[in-house]
Enzyme design. Structure first.
Site, PDB file in Angstrom:
ATOM      1  N   GLY A  21       0.775  -1.233   0.022  1.00  0.00           N
ATOM      2  CA  GLY A  21      -0.344  -0.027   0.187  1.00  0.00           C
ATOM      3  C   GLY A  21       1.474   1.017  -0.046  1.00  0.00           C
ATOM      4  N   ARG A 106      -5.748  -8.564  -9.011  1.00  0.00           N
ATOM      5  CA  ARG A 106      -6.319  -9.480  -9.897  1.00  0.00           C
ATOM      6  C   ARG A 106      -6.338  -9.410 -10.790  1.00  0.00           C
ATOM      7  NH1 ARG A 106      -9.191 -13.467  -6.758  1.00  0.00           N
ATOM      8  NH2 ARG A 106     -10.811 -12.630  -8.458  1.00  0.00           N
ATOM      9  N   ILE A 107      -6.528  -9.488 -12.070  1.00  0.00           N
ATOM     10  CA  ILE A 107      -7.177  -9.419 -13.385  1.00  0.00           C
ATOM     11  C   ILE A 107      -8.722  -9.181 -13.259  1.00  0.00           C
ATOM     12  CG2 ILE A 107      -7.900  -9.950 -15.516  1.00  0.00           C
ATOM     13  CD1 ILE A 107      -5.179 -11.497 -15.882  1.00  0.00           C
ATOM     14  N   LEU A 108      -9.316  -8.290 -13.014  1.00  0.00           N
ATOM     15  CA  LEU A 108     -11.186  -7.817 -13.516  1.00  0.00           C
ATOM     16  C   LEU A 108     -11.464  -8.237 -14.391  1.00  0.00           C
ATOM     17  CD1 LEU A 108     -10.326  -4.356 -11.612  1.00  0.00           C
ATOM     18  CD2 LEU A 108     -11.484  -6.066 -10.251  1.00  0.00           C
ATOM     19  N   ASN A 122      -5.127   2.316 -12.530  1.00  0.00           N
ATOM     20  CA  ASN A 122      -4.011   1.719 -12.160  1.00  0.00           C
ATOM     21  C   ASN A 122      -2.483   2.067 -12.258  1.00  0.00           C
ATOM     22  OD1 ASN A 122      -2.980  -0.910 -11.523  1.00  0.00           O
ATOM     23  ND2 ASN A 122      -2.124  -0.635 -13.304  1.00  0.00           N
ATOM     24  N   HIS A 124       0.777   0.719 -13.186  1.00  0.00           N
ATOM     25  CA  HIS A 124       1.722  -0.537 -13.631  1.00  0.00           C
ATOM     26  C   HIS A 124       2.977   0.072 -14.009  1.00  0.00           C
ATOM     27  CE1 HIS A 124       2.719  -4.278 -15.667  1.00  0.00           C
ATOM     28  NE2 HIS A 124       3.328  -3.718 -16.978  1.00  0.00           N
ATOM     29  N   SER A 151       3.765   3.017 -14.813  1.00  0.00           N
ATOM     30  CA  SER A 151       2.390   4.371 -16.360  1.00  0.00           C
ATOM     31  C   SER A 151       1.151   4.088 -15.172  1.00  0.00           C
ATOM     32  CB  SER A 151       2.294   3.307 -17.285  1.00  0.00           C
ATOM     33  OG  SER A 151       3.541   2.848 -17.867  1.00  0.00           O
ATOM     34  N   THR A 156      -9.242  -1.317 -18.575  1.00  0.00           N
ATOM     35  CA  THR A 156      -9.428  -2.072 -19.401  1.00  0.00           C
ATOM     36  C   THR A 156     -10.118  -3.229 -19.258  1.00  0.00           C
ATOM     37  OG1 THR A 156      -8.452  -1.840 -21.550  1.00  0.00           O
ATOM     38  CG2 THR A 156      -9.839  -0.076 -21.274  1.00  0.00           C
ATOM     39  N   LEU A 159      -5.628  -5.999 -20.608  1.00  0.00           N
ATOM     40  CA  LEU A 159      -4.747  -6.191 -18.932  1.00  0.00           C
ATOM     41  C   LEU A 159      -3.094  -5.275 -19.209  1.00  0.00           C
ATOM     42  CD1 LEU A 159      -4.609  -7.641 -16.436  1.00  0.00           C
ATOM     43  CD2 LEU A 159      -2.777  -8.853 -17.555  1.00  0.00           C
ATOM     44  N   ASP A 160      -3.537  -4.311 -18.813  1.00  0.00           N
ATOM     45  CA  ASP A 160      -2.591  -2.979 -18.896  1.00  0.00           C
ATOM     46  C   ASP A 160      -2.397  -3.066 -20.338  1.00  0.00           C
ATOM     47  OD1 ASP A 160      -0.643  -5.155 -16.947  1.00  0.00           O
ATOM     48  OD2 ASP A 160      -2.066  -4.020 -16.071  1.00  0.00           O
ATOM     49  N   THR A 187       9.039   5.469  -6.602  1.00  0.00           N
ATOM     50  CA  THR A 187       9.215   7.100  -5.634  1.00  0.00           C
ATOM     51  C   THR A 187       9.046   7.354  -6.839  1.00  0.00           C
ATOM     52  OG1 THR A 187      11.698   6.750  -6.523  1.00  0.00           O
ATOM     53  CG2 THR A 187      11.725   6.542  -4.731  1.00  0.00           C
TER      54      THR A 187
HETATM   55  N1  LIG Z   1      -9.018  -6.380 -16.812  1.00  0.00           N
HETATM   56  C1  LIG Z   1      -8.355  -5.734 -16.375  1.00  0.00           C
HETATM   57  N2  LIG Z   1      -7.520  -6.521 -14.810  1.00  0.00           N
HETATM   58  C2  LIG Z   1      -6.577  -5.453 -14.879  1.00  0.00           C
HETATM   59  C3  LIG Z   1      -5.742  -4.305 -14.795  1.00  0.00           C
HETATM   60  C4  LIG Z   1      -5.939  -4.186 -16.124  1.00  0.00           C
HETATM   61  O1  LIG Z   1      -5.547  -3.752 -17.321  1.00  0.00           O
HETATM   62  N3  LIG Z   1      -7.213  -4.687 -17.017  1.00  0.00           N
HETATM   63  N4  LIG Z   1      -4.841  -4.360 -14.120  1.00  0.00           N
HETATM   64  C5  LIG Z   1      -4.315  -5.095 -13.010  1.00  0.00           C
HETATM   65  C6  LIG Z   1      -3.445  -4.620 -12.492  1.00  0.00           C
HETATM   66  N5  LIG Z   1      -2.109  -5.910 -12.849  1.00  0.00           N
HETATM   67  C7  LIG Z   1      -0.782  -4.601 -13.389  1.00  0.00           C
HETATM   68  O2  LIG Z   1      -0.791  -3.712 -13.184  1.00  0.00           O
HETATM   69  C8  LIG Z   1      -2.322  -6.959 -13.003  1.00  0.00           C
HETATM   70  C9  LIG Z   1      -2.900  -7.766 -11.592  1.00  0.00           C
HETATM   71  C10 LIG Z   1      -3.050  -8.748 -11.718  1.00  0.00           C
HETATM   72  C11 LIG Z   1      -2.269  -9.359 -12.496  1.00  0.00           C
HETATM   73  C12 LIG Z   1      -2.519 -11.273 -12.625  1.00  0.00           C
HETATM   74  O3  LIG Z   1      -1.880 -11.842 -13.138  1.00  0.00           O
HETATM   75  N6  LIG Z   1      -2.480 -11.493 -11.836  1.00  0.00           N
HETATM   76  C13 LIG Z   1      -3.620 -12.982 -11.263  1.00  0.00           C
HETATM   77  C14 LIG Z   1      -3.088 -13.833 -10.067  1.00  0.00           C
HETATM   78  C15 LIG Z   1      -1.672 -12.717  -9.327  1.00  0.00           C
HETATM   79  C16 LIG Z   1      -1.560 -13.480  -7.927  1.00  0.00           C
HETATM   80  O4  LIG Z   1      -2.208 -13.488  -7.167  1.00  0.00           O
HETATM   81  O5  LIG Z   1      -0.374 -13.085  -7.705  1.00  0.00           O
HETATM   82  C17 LIG Z   1      -4.526 -12.811 -11.115  1.00  0.00           C
HETATM   83  O6  LIG Z   1      -5.933 -12.958 -11.066  1.00  0.00           O
HETATM   84  O7  LIG Z   1      -5.293 -14.260 -12.301  1.00  0.00           O
HETATM   85  C18 LIG Z   1      -1.657  -9.084 -14.107  1.00  0.00           C
HETATM   86  C19 LIG Z   1      -1.621  -8.115 -13.972  1.00  0.00           C
HETATM   87  C20 LIG Z   1      -5.725  -5.064 -11.987  1.00  0.00           C
HETATM   88  N7  LIG Z   1      -6.613  -6.086 -13.121  1.00  0.00           N
HETATM   89  N1  GAR Z   2       0.364  -5.431 -11.411  1.00  0.00           N
HETATM   90  C1  GAR Z   2       0.054  -4.091 -10.789  1.00  0.00           C
HETATM   91  C2  GAR Z   2       1.196  -3.804  -9.753  1.00  0.00           C
HETATM   92  O1  GAR Z   2       2.305  -4.375 -10.225  1.00  0.00           O
HETATM   93  N2  GAR Z   2       0.810  -2.605  -9.633  1.00  0.00           N
HETATM   94  C3  GAR Z   2       2.494  -2.811  -8.754  1.00  0.00           C
HETATM   95  O2  GAR Z   2       2.862  -2.711  -7.036  1.00  0.00           O
HETATM   96  C4  GAR Z   2       3.946  -1.929  -7.064  1.00  0.00           C
HETATM   97  C5  GAR Z   2       3.179  -1.987  -5.204  1.00  0.00           C
HETATM   98  O3  GAR Z   2       1.951  -1.829  -4.759  1.00  0.00           O
HETATM   99  P1  GAR Z   2       2.031  -0.612  -3.286  1.00  0.00           P
HETATM  100  O4  GAR Z   2       3.681  -0.485  -2.833  1.00  0.00           O
HETATM  101  O5  GAR Z   2       1.288   0.481  -3.708  1.00  0.00           O
HETATM  102  O6  GAR Z   2       0.935  -1.478  -3.023  1.00  0.00           O
HETATM  103  C6  GAR Z   2       4.046  -0.550  -6.840  1.00  0.00           C
HETATM  104  O7  GAR Z   2       4.997  -0.698  -8.045  1.00  0.00           O
HETATM  105  C7  GAR Z   2       3.025  -1.014  -8.648  1.00  0.00           C
HETATM  106  O8  GAR Z   2       3.372  -0.696  -9.531  1.00  0.00           O
END
Ligand SMILES: Nc1nc2c(c(=O)[nH]1)N[C@@H](CN(C=O)c1ccc(C(=O)N[C@@H](CCC(=O)O)C(=O)O)cc1)CN2
Ligand code: GAR
Length: 236
Positions: A21, A106-108, A122, A124, A151, A156, A159-160, A187
């Site tokens: 966080g 989590r992938i939404l 988001n 990334h 970024s 949407t 993913l990303d 940072t």
């Molecule tokens: N539909 C979308 N969902 C999410 C997006 C997005 O752009 N479209 N951004 C992500 C954030 N993210 C990277 O920035 C990201 C988060 C999670 C995963 C992933 O592979 N998750 C796995 C579980 C991984 C784990 O539990 O460690 C999963 O959900 O099966 C990839 C990229 C947020 N969601």
């Molecule tokens: N795919 C999402 C992802 O990788 N997010 C990344 O998790 C790190 C920890 O964030 P936090 O310190 O705010 O929890 C951050 O670098 C953020 O960009």
């Protein structure tokens, strides 16, 4: 500022987290200094042990957990849809103007991203479209990248792959490992995310049909780019 603006209810933000966080903390700190443009009403995590929940409680913000284990049956996509439906129910209870993903892992589902289309951001840890997905710093090092960064994008279903708003670039140093590179990127994240959220809450940043606009002007496809010299370590 007009009377209406001074008396208008503050814009409402819900933040989704999964871990430390630190980006949430940057947003909380901005709010504390009246620099966010709204109020973080609730923080929701898919992980009960996320330290970000403690950060929220310390700041007097509602901290909630939605545990995926409650929705784990036998069909991945159905489970994901059931989980997201519960997430939507809880988020909507707080009536947010903006939903912010901050280290949310989590992938939404399609239903989720459609419901919050244009008000779902988001951050990334890469210069998208490079290194979508996970383990971005490790992959950048393995591929010998000399420039890396973060970024902020609208979310949407892809993913990303959503429209990029702003990017901050950092150099990759010869002696970097995953930890040092992640710290340098983080940072910059803590600078650009509160700035971007403020733009949205102030009504300056919007997602038009053709892409993001800032003050009515379309943004470049890769968003606004902050180069390394734009934000040096001495500025932090
Ligand atoms: N539909 C979308 N969902 C999410 C997006 C997005 O752009 N479209 N951004 C992500 C954030 N993210 C990277 O920035 C990201 C988060 C999670 C995963 C992933 O592979 N998750 C796995 C579980 C991984 C784990 O539990 O460690 C999963 O959900 O099966 C990839 C990229 C947020 N969601
Ligand atoms: N795919 C999402 C992802 O990788 N997010 C990344 O998790 C790190 C920890 O964030 P936090 O310190 O705010 O929890 C951050 O670098 C953020 O960009």
């Amino acid at each position: 500022m007009s009377f209406e603006a001074e008396t208008a209810d503050p814009r409402r933000v819900v933040v989704l987290i999964s871990g430390s966080g630190s980006n949430l903390q940057a947003l909380l700190d901005a709010q504390e200094h009246d620099e966010l443009g709204g109020d973080i009403i609730a923080v929701i995590s898919n992980k009960a042990d996320a330290y970000g929940l403690e950060r929220a409680r310390e700041a007097g913000v509602i901290a909630e957990v939605v545990d995926p284990a409650r929705f784990r049956h036998f069909h991945d996509e159905r489970d994901r849809d059931l989980y997201d439906a519960e997430l939507i129910r809880i988020i909507d209870h707080h009536q947010p103007d903006l939903v912010v993903l901050a280290g949310f892992m989590r992938i939404l589902s399609k239903a989720f991203v459609l419901r919050y289309h244009g008000r779902l951001l988001n951050i990334h840890p890469s210069l998208l479209p490079e290194y979508r997905g996970l383990h971005t710093h490790q992959r950048a090092l393995e591929e010998g990248a000399t420039l890396h960064g973060a970024s902020v994008h609208f979310v949407t279903e892809e993913l990303d792959g959503g429209p990029i708003v702003v990017q901050a670039a950092v150099p990759v140093e010869a002696d970097d490992d995953e930890s040092t590179l992640a710290e340098r990127v983080l940072t910059r994240e803590h600078l650009i995310y509160p700035m971007t959220v403020r733009w949205f809450l102030d009504g300056r940043l919007q997602l038009a049909d053709k892409g993001p606009t800032l003050d009515g002007h379309p943004l470049p496809a890769s968003g606004l780019r902050l180069a390394p010299e734009d934000v040096s370590d001495e500025d932090l």
